[in-house]
Design a protein around this motif. Structure first.
Motif, short mmCIF file in Angstrom:
data_model
loop_
_atom_site.label_atom_id
_atom_site.label_comp_id
_atom_site.label_asym_id
_atom_site.label_seq_id
_atom_site.Cartn_x
_atom_site.Cartn_y
_atom_site.Cartn_z
N GLN A 1 48.30 52.50 59.54
CA GLN A 1 49.56 52.24 60.25
C GLN A 1 49.98 50.77 60.23
O GLN A 1 51.14 50.46 60.42
CB GLN A 1 49.44 52.72 61.71
N THR A 2 49.02 49.88 60.01
CA THR A 2 49.33 48.45 60.02
C THR A 2 49.06 47.85 58.66
O THR A 2 47.97 48.01 58.10
CB THR A 2 48.49 47.72 61.09
N TYR A 3 50.06 47.17 58.12
CA TYR A 3 49.94 46.44 56.86
C TYR A 3 50.50 45.04 57.10
O TYR A 3 51.62 44.89 57.58
CB TYR A 3 50.72 47.15 55.75
N LYS A 4 49.71 44.02 56.78
CA LYS A 4 50.12 42.64 56.97
C LYS A 4 49.82 41.84 55.71
O LYS A 4 48.85 42.12 55.00
CB LYS A 4 49.33 41.99 58.12
N ILE A 5 50.65 40.84 55.46
CA ILE A 5 50.43 39.91 54.36
C ILE A 5 50.37 38.50 54.95
O ILE A 5 51.24 38.13 55.74
CB ILE A 5 51.55 39.97 53.30
N TYR A 6 49.35 37.75 54.55
CA TYR A 6 49.17 36.38 55.04
C TYR A 6 49.09 35.41 53.86
O TYR A 6 48.39 35.69 52.88
CB TYR A 6 47.87 36.26 55.83
N PRO A 7 49.76 34.26 53.94
CA PRO A 7 49.60 33.23 52.90
C PRO A 7 48.21 32.60 53.02
O PRO A 7 47.68 32.47 54.12
CB PRO A 7 50.70 32.23 53.22
N THR A 8 47.63 32.22 51.88
CA THR A 8 46.28 31.67 51.87
C THR A 8 46.16 30.43 51.00
O THR A 8 47.02 30.15 50.17
CB THR A 8 45.27 32.69 51.30
N SER A 9 45.06 29.73 51.18
CA SER A 9 44.59 28.77 50.18
C SER A 9 43.50 29.50 49.40
O SER A 9 42.89 30.45 49.90
CB SER A 9 44.04 27.50 50.82
N VAL A 10 43.31 29.10 48.18
CA VAL A 10 42.31 29.73 47.31
C VAL A 10 41.47 28.62 46.67
O VAL A 10 41.81 27.44 46.75
CB VAL A 10 42.97 30.63 46.25
N PRO A 11 40.36 28.99 46.00
CA PRO A 11 39.50 27.98 45.38
C PRO A 11 40.22 27.09 44.37
O PRO A 11 41.15 27.52 43.68
CB PRO A 11 38.40 28.81 44.72
N LEU A 12 39.74 25.84 44.30
CA LEU A 12 40.32 24.82 43.42
C LEU A 12 40.30 25.21 41.95
O LEU A 12 41.24 24.91 41.22
CB LEU A 12 39.52 23.52 43.56
N THR A 13 39.23 25.83 41.50
CA THR A 13 39.07 26.12 40.08
C THR A 13 38.61 27.56 39.88
O THR A 13 38.15 28.21 40.82
CB THR A 13 38.00 25.19 39.45
N GLU A 14 38.71 28.02 38.66
CA GLU A 14 38.26 29.37 38.32
C GLU A 14 36.77 29.53 38.55
O GLU A 14 36.32 30.55 39.01
CB GLU A 14 38.62 29.72 36.87
N ASP A 15 35.96 28.50 38.19
CA ASP A 15 34.52 28.67 38.37
C ASP A 15 34.10 28.66 39.83
O ASP A 15 32.99 29.08 40.15
CB ASP A 15 33.69 27.68 37.53
N MET A 16 34.96 28.23 40.73
CA MET A 16 34.67 28.32 42.16
C MET A 16 35.16 29.65 42.76
O MET A 16 34.87 29.95 43.90
CB MET A 16 35.35 27.18 42.92
N THR A 17 35.92 30.39 41.96
CA THR A 17 36.53 31.62 42.45
C THR A 17 35.62 32.81 42.18
O THR A 17 35.28 33.09 41.04
CB THR A 17 37.90 31.85 41.77
N ARG A 18 35.23 33.48 43.22
CA ARG A 18 34.43 34.70 43.09
C ARG A 18 35.36 35.89 43.26
O ARG A 18 36.16 35.92 44.18
CB ARG A 18 33.34 34.72 44.16
N ASN B 1 45.88 34.87 42.65
CA ASN B 1 47.03 34.37 41.88
C ASN B 1 48.25 34.18 42.77
O ASN B 1 48.96 33.19 42.67
CB ASN B 1 47.36 35.30 40.72
N ALA B 2 48.52 35.15 43.62
CA ALA B 2 49.67 35.07 44.52
C ALA B 2 49.37 34.25 45.77
O ALA B 2 50.27 33.92 46.53
CB ALA B 2 50.12 36.47 44.93
N ARG B 3 48.07 33.94 45.98
CA ARG B 3 47.63 33.21 47.17
C ARG B 3 48.06 33.93 48.44
O ARG B 3 48.69 33.36 49.34
CB ARG B 3 48.13 31.78 47.12
N ALA B 4 47.72 35.22 48.46
CA ALA B 4 48.08 36.09 49.59
C ALA B 4 46.91 37.00 49.94
O ALA B 4 46.18 37.46 49.06
CB ALA B 4 49.30 36.93 49.23
N LEU B 5 46.77 37.27 51.23
CA LEU B 5 45.78 38.22 51.73
C LEU B 5 46.54 39.40 52.30
O LEU B 5 47.45 39.23 53.10
CB LEU B 5 44.93 37.56 52.81
N HIS B 6 46.16 40.60 51.86
CA HIS B 6 46.78 41.85 52.32
C HIS B 6 45.78 42.56 53.23
O HIS B 6 44.62 42.70 52.86
CB HIS B 6 47.14 42.75 51.13
N PHE B 7 46.24 43.01 54.38
CA PHE B 7 45.39 43.72 55.34
C PHE B 7 45.98 45.09 55.63
O PHE B 7 47.18 45.22 55.86
CB PHE B 7 45.30 42.94 56.65
#
Length: 186
Positions: free
Chosen positions: A74-91, A62-68
């Motif tokens: 000790q290390t926390y990073k946030i990266y912007p992402t692309s996500v699947p086009l539709t809900e049925d493509m989203t696992r 939903n936020a189109r973000a990856l948290h690591f």
């Protein structure tokens, strides 16, 4: 539909046109949107994982973000992402990294070929490769966290199921991530 309004402000000095006054904030609230001070809300790993073990990745579609989080916390990073086009493509759910590859090659999935038979059967490593410069292969067939040759996709619903990052971000994540690392997609 996105339920967030992204509000960015300069850290050291005001930049004309970026500040929201109370009328604008009221409009954001009336539209049913939540206000964020930055483009991404920080997360706590404890809310999603029992332990960090070898580290953890949370993908918020939903936020189109990856948290690591690194294994030592000790290390926390946030990266912007692309996500699947539709809900049925989203696992969604829990998976793990099973393989890492610099210079991945690309083949369209059977479903991609059904939707667009004109896709090439194979694209080798290089600037035209849709997987970008690096790929983290997940335990789910056909699903990856990878770079992209089309940076316009980042921040959008634009993929056929994978999670895309800027090439410089996937290179950094690739160096930090390990085979076996836990991944949760929500």
């Amino acid at each position: 539909m996105d339920r967030y309004a992204t509000v960015s402000q300069a850290a050291d000095r005001p930049v004309s046109g970026l500040e929201l006054d109370n009328r604008q904030l009221l409009g954001v609230r009336e539209a049913g949107l939540q206000r964020r001070v930055s483009g991404f809300a920080a997360r706590r790993w404890q809310d999603h994982f029992v332990s960090l073990n070898d580290g953890a990745i949370l993908v918020d579609t939903n936020a189109r973000a990856l948290h690591f989080w690194s294994g030592d916390g000790q290390t926390y990073k946030i990266y912007p992402t692309s996500v699947p086009l539709t809900e049925d493509m989203t696992r969604r759910g829990r998976t793990s990294i099973v393989r890492k590859r610099v210079g991945p090659d690309w083949r369209p999935t059977p479903n991609m070929l059904k939707r667009d038979p004109s896709l090439p059967a194979y694209v080798g490593p290089g600037p035209q490769n849709p997987l970008g410069t690096h790929a983290l292969y997940l335990s789910w067939q056909y699903y990856r966290i990878h770079g992209t040759n089309d940076t316009r996709k980042i921040g959008r619903r634009a993929s056929n199921g994978c999670i895309g990052l800027y090439n410089e971000d996937i290179a950094e994540l690739f160096d930090r991530a390990t085979v076996g690392m836990q991944v949760l997609v929500v």
